[in-house]
Design a protein around this motif. Structure first.
Motif, mmCIF file in Angstrom:
data_model
loop_
_atom_site.group_PDB
_atom_site.id
_atom_site.type_symbol
_atom_site.label_atom_id
_atom_site.label_comp_id
_atom_site.label_asym_id
_atom_site.label_seq_id
_atom_site.Cartn_x
_atom_site.Cartn_y
_atom_site.Cartn_z
ATOM 1 N N MET A 1 1.311 6.408 -0.503
ATOM 2 C CA MET A 1 1.818 6.391 -1.016
ATOM 3 C C MET A 1 1.359 7.537 -2.338
ATOM 4 S SD MET A 1 3.433 2.972 -1.870
ATOM 5 C CE MET A 1 2.357 2.436 -0.861
ATOM 6 N N GLN A 2 1.109 8.495 -2.943
ATOM 7 C CA GLN A 2 0.352 9.669 -4.390
ATOM 8 C C GLN A 2 0.938 9.497 -4.940
ATOM 9 O OE1 GLN A 2 -1.812 12.863 -1.451
ATOM 10 N NE2 GLN A 2 -2.330 13.559 -3.646
ATOM 11 N N TYR A 3 0.705 9.504 -5.945
ATOM 12 C CA TYR A 3 0.498 10.235 -7.695
ATOM 13 C C TYR A 3 -0.194 11.329 -7.982
ATOM 14 C CZ TYR A 3 2.483 4.840 -7.017
ATOM 15 O OH TYR A 3 3.221 3.836 -6.049
ATOM 16 N N SER A 4 0.313 11.487 -8.985
ATOM 17 C CA SER A 4 0.203 12.694 -9.485
ATOM 18 C C SER A 4 -1.387 12.682 -10.581
ATOM 19 C CB SER A 4 0.760 14.071 -9.804
ATOM 20 O OG SER A 4 1.695 13.712 -10.940
ATOM 21 N N GLY A 5 -1.582 11.331 -10.949
ATOM 22 C CA GLY A 5 -2.017 11.117 -12.324
ATOM 23 C C GLY A 5 -1.947 10.055 -12.369
ATOM 24 N N LEU A 6 -3.132 9.007 -13.460
ATOM 25 C CA LEU A 6 -2.728 8.284 -14.590
ATOM 26 C C LEU A 6 -1.202 7.728 -14.988
ATOM 27 C CD1 LEU A 6 -3.927 5.292 -15.221
ATOM 28 C CD2 LEU A 6 -4.636 6.189 -16.759
ATOM 29 N N ASN A 7 -0.847 8.679 -15.619
ATOM 30 C CA ASN A 7 0.519 8.671 -16.209
ATOM 31 C C ASN A 7 1.625 8.630 -15.103
ATOM 32 O OD1 ASN A 7 -0.722 8.713 -18.839
ATOM 33 N ND2 ASN A 7 -0.096 10.885 -19.295
ATOM 34 N N ASN A 8 1.410 9.461 -14.161
ATOM 35 C CA ASN A 8 2.476 9.512 -13.306
ATOM 36 C C ASN A 8 2.500 7.911 -11.997
ATOM 37 O OD1 ASN A 8 3.047 10.715 -10.035
ATOM 38 N ND2 ASN A 8 4.476 11.363 -11.779
ATOM 39 N N PHE A 9 1.747 7.648 -12.383
ATOM 40 C CA PHE A 9 1.271 6.394 -11.196
ATOM 41 C C PHE A 9 2.091 5.362 -12.316
ATOM 42 C CE2 PHE A 9 -0.900 2.399 -11.174
ATOM 43 C CZ PHE A 9 -0.361 2.228 -10.121
ATOM 44 N N LEU A 10 1.501 5.081 -13.721
ATOM 45 C CA LEU A 10 1.880 4.041 -14.601
ATOM 46 C C LEU A 10 4.080 4.793 -15.136
ATOM 47 C CD1 LEU A 10 -0.515 3.923 -17.677
ATOM 48 C CD2 LEU A 10 0.016 2.881 -15.135
ATOM 49 N N SER A 11 4.086 5.904 -14.234
ATOM 50 C CA SER A 11 5.823 5.067 -13.972
ATOM 51 C C SER A 11 6.650 5.659 -13.019
ATOM 52 C CB SER A 11 6.101 6.840 -14.741
ATOM 53 O OG SER A 11 5.539 7.844 -14.281
ATOM 54 N N ARG A 12 6.366 5.533 -12.364
ATOM 55 C CA ARG A 12 6.546 5.568 -10.752
ATOM 56 C C ARG A 12 5.905 4.589 -9.564
ATOM 57 N NH1 ARG A 12 4.886 9.498 -7.538
ATOM 58 N NH2 ARG A 12 5.829 9.169 -5.898
ATOM 59 N N GLY A 13 4.902 4.393 -10.023
ATOM 60 C CA GLY A 13 4.557 2.830 -9.460
ATOM 61 C C GLY A 13 4.843 1.391 -10.125
ATOM 62 N N ALA A 14 5.352 1.192 -10.522
ATOM 63 C CA ALA A 14 5.609 0.063 -11.201
ATOM 64 C C ALA A 14 5.855 -1.222 -11.278
ATOM 65 C CB ALA A 14 6.523 -0.069 -13.064
ATOM 66 N N ALA A 15 5.710 -0.975 -9.728
ATOM 67 C CA ALA A 15 6.769 -2.174 -8.668
ATOM 68 C C ALA A 15 4.846 -2.965 -7.370
ATOM 69 C CB ALA A 15 6.935 -1.479 -7.219
ATOM 70 N N SER A 16 3.867 -1.881 -8.273
ATOM 71 C CA SER A 16 2.478 -1.975 -7.523
ATOM 72 C C SER A 16 2.260 -3.436 -8.707
ATOM 73 C CB SER A 16 1.381 -1.247 -6.598
ATOM 74 O OG SER A 16 1.740 0.137 -8.269
ATOM 75 N N LEU A 17 2.077 -3.217 -9.430
ATOM 76 C CA LEU A 17 1.455 -4.032 -10.514
ATOM 77 C C LEU A 17 2.668 -4.914 -10.718
ATOM 78 C CD1 LEU A 17 0.306 -1.019 -13.424
ATOM 79 C CD2 LEU A 17 -0.307 -2.081 -11.057
ATOM 80 N N ALA A 18 3.619 -5.192 -10.169
ATOM 81 C CA ALA A 18 4.586 -6.607 -10.677
ATOM 82 C C ALA A 18 4.221 -7.768 -10.152
ATOM 83 C CB ALA A 18 6.058 -6.297 -9.982
ATOM 84 N N THR A 19 2.874 -8.171 -9.542
ATOM 85 C CA THR A 19 2.740 -8.863 -8.249
ATOM 86 C C THR A 19 0.889 -8.634 -8.865
ATOM 87 O OG1 THR A 19 3.533 -8.131 -6.134
ATOM 88 C CG2 THR A 19 5.254 -9.826 -7.772
ATOM 89 N N GLY A 20 0.543 -9.928 -8.660
ATOM 90 C CA GLY A 20 -1.132 -9.832 -8.011
ATOM 91 C C GLY A 20 -1.623 -10.734 -7.383
#
Length: 289
Positions: A1-20
């Motif tokens: 899974m690749q993101y084009s930048g920090l903002n793109n990660f925060l908008s598209r990768g929210a599921a990766s931050l749902a649990t810790g």
């Protein structure tokens, strides 16, 4: 899974931050990047996110299991900016951050994953954990000129010390339950290390909360996060064994020619086991048995 930048990660990768817990790895170069990512996956982190320049490649077996964010960690303030942005996006989640060629060890990590330790730590009403960054270095710089060798890694078994952390806002009185820790290569070769970078303490494990901010000296703006223990008893600490300082000292033209070897009479070969770090007093099990 690749993101084009920090903002793109925060908008598209929210599921990766749902649990810790979530591990944030910052790739300053590509030295041992693959082993760093695999180590933290095996440590039990729910997600591993790597912030890395586009010129570096991930091994094919990691492209699906690691969240890659195109990012330049070497820019001024870039690491703090990324960590603080993730804090805002993941309130209540345990986070961890490190750099490539750094490996987290916690007490009894061979049989207990990171989530178990943090669950116990949280039950003791702790929202952050002090980590000591323990320098690793290659035993033979002729065979490993970049000072990195997993098979022949050494550390200092003594030479660590702590000083009271002065509170500038309170007439420089010592801060409660806070110390500045020193040792390792940053102490032995301090003439090549700026004073503000000589400490080896890092609050690398912490629970995100609204408004929390990481500072450039690896501390937080909430002073309780920066304490090594609660008021009642000793708490767990962890260790990050790191080739980062050795790499920098050998890469820097101002220091590389002054260093023919990092080994001295207090060097010991690293065994890649938490028991060695516990025996040397480089992390603390607290009440966790």
């Amino acid at each position: 899974m690749q993101y084009s930048g920090l903002n793109n990660f925060l908008s598209r990768g929210a599921a990766s931050l749902a649990t810790g817990p979530v591990a944030l790895v910052f790739a300053e170069d590509d030295v041992e990047l693959d082993t760093t990512l695999r180590h933290h996956q095996q440590s039990g982190f729910d997600s591993v996110v790597v912030f890395m320049p586009t010129v570096f490649d991930l091994p094919p077996d990691l492209t699906d299991s690691v969240h890659r964010v195109d990012y330049d960690p070497g820019a001024e303030g870039a690491v703090e900016a990324a960590v603080n942005a993730v804090i805002d996006a993941a309130p209540g989640i345990w986070l961890y951050y490190c750099f490539n060629a750094e490996y987290l060890f916690h007490p009894f990590c061979e049989t207990r994953v990171i989530g178990e330790m943090l669950a116990f730590h949280a039950e003791e009403r702790r929202d952050a954990m002090l980590c000591y960054v323990i320098d690793l270095y290659a035993g033979d710089l002729n065979s490993a000129p970049d000072a990195v060798s997993l098979d022949e890694a050494y550390l200092d078994r003594s030479g660590y010390y702590a000083l009271a952390r002065a509170d500038a806002a309170n007439h420089n009185h010592p801060k409660d339950r806070q110390l500045d820790f020193f040792g390792g290569l940053r102490w032995r070769f301090e003439e090549h290390v700026p004073p503000e970078r000589r400490k080896i303490d890092r609050i690398a494990l912490f629970k995100a909360k609204p408004g929390l901010r990481l500072r450039s000296d690896h501390t937080f703006d909430d002073e309780e996060y920066n304490t090594y223990a609660c008021p009642w008893h000793n708490n767990l600490t962890a260790a990050i064994v790191s080739f980062r300082t050795a790499k920098a000292l050998k890469k820097n033209p101002g220091s590389t020619f002054d260093i023919s070897s990092f080994r001295w009479h207090n060097s010991a070969q690293f065994e890649w086991h938490s028991r060695q770090l516990l025996d040397l007093g480089l992390m603390e099990p607290g009440q966790w048995f």
